[in-house]
Design an enzyme around this catalytic site. Structure first.
Site, PDB file in Angstrom:
ATOM      1  N   GLU A  84       4.604   0.617  -3.462  1.00 34.42           N
ATOM      2  CA  GLU A  84       4.192   1.982  -3.131  1.00 34.42           C
ATOM      3  C   GLU A  84       5.424   2.873  -3.227  1.00 34.42           C
ATOM      4  O   GLU A  84       6.538   2.449  -2.890  1.00 34.42           O
ATOM      5  CB  GLU A  84       3.613   2.035  -1.710  1.00 34.42           C
ATOM      6  CG  GLU A  84       3.244   3.458  -1.290  1.00 34.42           C
ATOM      7  CD  GLU A  84       2.336   3.524  -0.071  1.00 34.42           C
ATOM      8  OE1 GLU A  84       2.319   2.561   0.723  1.00 34.42           O
ATOM      9  OE2 GLU A  84       1.650   4.547   0.082  1.00 34.42           O
ATOM     10  N   CYS A  87      -1.224   4.115   1.318  1.00 33.14           N
ATOM     11  CA  CYS A  87      -1.808   5.427   1.665  1.00 33.14           C
ATOM     12  C   CYS A  87      -1.630   6.441   0.550  1.00 33.14           C
ATOM     13  O   CYS A  87      -2.348   7.447   0.508  1.00 33.14           O
ATOM     14  CB  CYS A  87      -1.183   5.960   2.940  1.00 33.14           C
ATOM     15  SG  CYS A  87      -1.626   4.996   4.382  1.00 33.14           S
ATOM     16  N   ASN A 142      -8.065   2.276   0.111  1.00 36.31           N
ATOM     17  CA  ASN A 142      -6.971   1.531   0.754  1.00 36.31           C
ATOM     18  C   ASN A 142      -7.350   1.201   2.194  1.00 36.31           C
ATOM     19  O   ASN A 142      -8.147   0.318   2.431  1.00 36.31           O
ATOM     20  CB  ASN A 142      -5.676   2.342   0.662  1.00 36.31           C
ATOM     21  CG  ASN A 142      -4.530   1.687   1.408  1.00 36.31           C
ATOM     22  OD1 ASN A 142      -4.318   0.490   1.281  1.00 36.31           O
ATOM     23  ND2 ASN A 142      -3.809   2.442   2.204  1.00 36.31           N
ATOM     24  N   GLU A 143      -6.830   1.979   3.143  1.00 40.15           N
ATOM     25  CA  GLU A 143      -7.130   1.684   4.556  1.00 40.15           C
ATOM     26  C   GLU A 143      -8.261   2.591   5.032  1.00 40.15           C
ATOM     27  O   GLU A 143      -8.047   3.498   5.825  1.00 40.15           O
ATOM     28  CB  GLU A 143      -5.883   1.901   5.405  1.00 40.15           C
ATOM     29  CG  GLU A 143      -4.917   0.742   5.330  1.00 40.15           C
ATOM     30  CD  GLU A 143      -3.717   0.908   6.229  1.00 40.15           C
ATOM     31  OE1 GLU A 143      -3.452   2.040   6.702  1.00 40.15           O
ATOM     32  OE2 GLU A 143      -3.013  -0.089   6.440  1.00 40.15           O
TER      33      GLU A 143
HETATM   34  O1  AHR Z   1       3.054   0.081   3.899  1.00 43.30           O
HETATM   35  C1  AHR Z   1       3.102   1.358   4.427  1.00 43.30           C
HETATM   36  C2  AHR Z   1       1.722   1.885   4.747  1.00 43.30           C
HETATM   37  O2  AHR Z   1       1.128   1.100   5.729  1.00 43.30           O
HETATM   38  C3  AHR Z   1       0.734   1.841   3.617  1.00 43.30           C
HETATM   39  O3  AHR Z   1       0.839   2.921   2.787  1.00 43.30           O
HETATM   40  C4  AHR Z   1      -0.575   1.856   4.332  1.00 43.30           C
HETATM   41  O4  AHR Z   1      -1.598   1.275   3.581  1.00 43.30           O
HETATM   42  C5  AHR Z   1      -0.273   1.163   5.640  1.00 43.30           C
HETATM   43  O5  AHR Z   1      -0.750   1.883   6.708  1.00 43.30           O
END
Ligand code: AHR
Length: 667
Positions: A55, A254, A385-386
């Protein structure tokens, strides 16, 4: 410890062979039994079992892996002069003789509207601007750097002189170019450095007289990964390649979701020439008040083509994750109505065509034009994602239906959200089970004790349910998102213990990855992270070595490993897993000792006869709070030695707080 024979002492002192079976008199306190009968391996281990999660957080891409040294190269940051200062001093710009003006002209370029107009009315030689790089620029002695810019000459004969300078202003290397054409054109030169500097800067001076427009000012090392022009930082990619990851997840995290839908990651905008890619804010720029990074933007110089290419280079399955039409639910939760979801779903379908389509297809031809006519052979796609709640499940269902109807073989990844347990997690488990997804992404950002307690998380898992992608996890030494978290040995050891459970349950767990991957030592937002770097060097944390030891020692099938007839899930502080690599004919045993004291164990490989020389790879440190740093990067690194195994038996002294991988030829 008593040494029984001189022969062994000699062998020991030369460091050649460590004969475990006869080394010591100390009685083993535990016997570990592994059934190596090749006909009875338990379950296949997926080649994707241990991978990486990428990321653009902590300067992972811009200012990190993407080797561009100029920050805000196209003046498109929110504030156009961010990262730049005027020379010889900040007031210069208001000088009535010479002027630097930010021009904005959408007709000029819709994605990149701004450029700088230089009106040079006298012939002074010290008029220009300086770029500060990302915490400076890492410049190496005798290395060559590609300096380039786009320019058009309106009047006169303004020349461009570029100097790389150290923190005292001493010139490390220079180049001078004369952009004398009246249409926009790229101009390029090479700067060779006479010295090494971690925090160098770029001074750009305008010589002569006249009017010049300039844009996209860039400096790249020539020594990039695979020597690609405008490519990736070689040392960082090497650390990834050394891990031999089974897959690479990208672009997050994220960042996929965005704080708002406008800020979501849109892969189509990351293709084509880098000059044409539209810059966007990085969602991590002001996320944490304790680590503000107002100058954090995404240039997308490292875009989806480059991600696929990188995955291919390092032998990892590409695992792209796409927006499901829901912005980050920790931020705005902005949600696309169900009847307007089609363009988002189309993005997913087009992505598959981009990766796998024939060159006669629309998106396949774009991939081909970018230099990769062969398909990337993508097999996985993540939707969201989340995310959590009904909004997610119904959107996921729409995506899954559309993807499966066009690409029935595609493995679709859904997710249970940000938490490893609790109400949201449980409702996600329930709802997703109904939807019958193939692979579900779970995230665990928890304390080290949680990792130890959860080494058996999947031992009694419902085998009829979906497969697991442990897509983001890391033990937190203080608390999730605390800036005081460190990559302590205690955390890494707990992860190693937890991972025995992932491997043991390889029939359930198909993929796993630590997160986040990268962090710049001065430009991070989130800690802990797997690999840290400054502008010149990089190092692996203890957690990195744990991941690497797993990923480079993954068998093809699990084997039964028991202590006192039970799975090794922490009884007497020991965790264990075993596998066989059926291609290389190697039995691989992994044992984690979380006790602080050394312990003697007898390991019996049932069914093995004769004498074999194996290899013991060991990661250990007595100090659980120790961690690697950029200055002391080898506090916790693995060491290796040979071991002798007699009729499948060896006695090992496992150091207190240690993780051992033992490789024994099985033929
Ligand atoms: O790894 C950092 C963040 O942690 C990621 O972007 C997210 O998916 C999680 O909350």
């Amino acid at each position: 410890m008593k040494i029984k024979s001189w022969t062994i002492w000699m062998v020991l002192s030369t460091g050649l062979v460590w004969s475990c079976g006869v080394l010591q008199n100390d009685k083993p306190t535990q016997t570990i039994t592994i059934d190596i009968d090749a006909k009875a391996p338990l379950v296949p281990i997926q080649p994707t079992m241990f991978g990486i999660f990428f990321e653009d957080i902590n300067s992972g891409a811009d200012g990190g892996l993407y080797a561009e040294l100029v920050k805000n190269r196209s003046f498109e940051f929110e504030y156009p002069w961010m990262g730049w200062r005027h020379l010889p001093n900040p007031e210069t710009r208001f000088n009535t003789i010479n002027e630097l003006t930010i021009m904005s002209n959408a007709q000029n370029h819709p994605n990149n509207t701004r450029y700088v107009r230089i009106d040079k009315r006298d012939t002074s030689a010290d008029f220009g601007f300086q770029n500060e790089g990302f915490d400076g620029m890492g410049i190496k002695q005798n290395d060559s750097y590609d300096f380039s810019f786009w320019a058009r000459n309106n009047t006169g004969n303004v020349r461009v002189k570029a100097d790389l300078v150290d923190t005292s202003g001493h010139i490390l290397g220079s180049v001078e170019l004369e952009p004398n054409e009246s249409i926009w054109k790229k101009w390029e030169g090479t700067i060779k450095s006479n010295s090494t500097e971690e925090h160098a800067r770029l001074n750009v001076y305008f010589l002569g007289q006249g009017q010049l427009d300039i844009d996209h000012i860039s400096v790249f090392p020539q020594d990039t990964w695979k020597g690609r022009k405008g490519g990736l930082r070689k040392d960082l990619v090497q650390l990834l390649a050394d891990m031999k990851p089974g897959f690479m997840r990208f672009p997050g995290g994220c960042i996929v979701e965005g704080r708002t839908l406008d800020e979501r990651y849109q892969w189509k905008k990351t293709l084509g020439k880098v000059e044409d890619r539209k810059l966007m804010i990085n969602r991590w720029n002001m996320e944490f008040k304790h680590r503000p990074a107002p100058d954090y933007f995404q240039s997308f110089g490292l875009g989806f083509f480059e991600y696929f290419q990188l995955a291919e280079d390092i032998g990892a399955e590409p695992v792209p994750i796409i927006s499901c039409g829901l912005a980050c639910q920790f931020n705005s939760s902005e949600t696309v109505p169900m009847d307007e979801l089609d363009p988002y779903i189309q993005d997913a379908l087009d992505l598959i065509e981009f990766a796998n389509g024939d060159i006669s297809s629309k998106w396949g031809s774009i991939r081909s034009a970018m230099g990769h006519p062969n398909p990337f052979n993508m097999k996985f796609i993540g939707v969201g994602n989340e995310q959590w709640g009904q909004e997610y499940f119904e959107r996921y269902a729409q995506f899954a239906k559309a993807i499966k109807s066009s690409y029935p073989d595609m493995n679709i990844i859904s997710g249970t959200g940000p938490f490893a347990e609790g109400e949201l997690f449980e409702s996600a488990e329930k709802e997703l089970t109904k939807l019958k997804p193939e692979i579900v992404d779970e995230h665990y950002y928890k304390n080290p004790q949680w990792f130890l307690d959860n080494a058996g998380r999947y031992d009694n898992y419902d085998r009829a349910r979906y497969k697991i992608f442990a897509g983001e996890y890391a033990a937190q030494s203080v608390a999730t998102v605390s800036p005081d978290n460190r990559n302590t040995w205690e955390c890494a050891l707990a992860e190693a213990a937890f991972m025995t459970g992932l491997e043991r349950n390889a029939d359930v767990v198909y993929m796993s990855s630590y997160a986040p991957l990268f962090a710049h030592v001065n430009r991070w937002q989130w800690t802990p992270d797997l690999i840290w770097f400054d502008n010149l060097t990089a190092f692996g944390t203890a957690n990195y070595y744990v991941q690497k030891m797993y990923a480079t020692n993954t068998g093809t099938k699990t084997l039964s490993i028991k202590s006192n007839g039970q799975n090794m899930t922490g009884q007497h502080g020991l965790y264990g897993t075993a596998s066989v690599d059926e291609d290389q004919h190697i039995v691989i045993v992994k044992i984690v000792n979380v006790q602080t004291q050394d312990v003697n164990v007898e390991i019996k490989l049932q069914g093995m006869v004769g004498q074999k020389t194996g290899r013991l790879i060991s990661l250990h440190n007595k100090d659980l709070q120790s961690f690697n740093t950029i200055k002391d990067s080898d506090t916790i690194v693995p060491d290796e030695k040979d071991i002798l195994v007699h009729d499948g038996s060896m006695t090992l002294k496992l150091a207190g707080s240690s993780f051992e991988v033992i490789r024994i030829p099985s033929l």
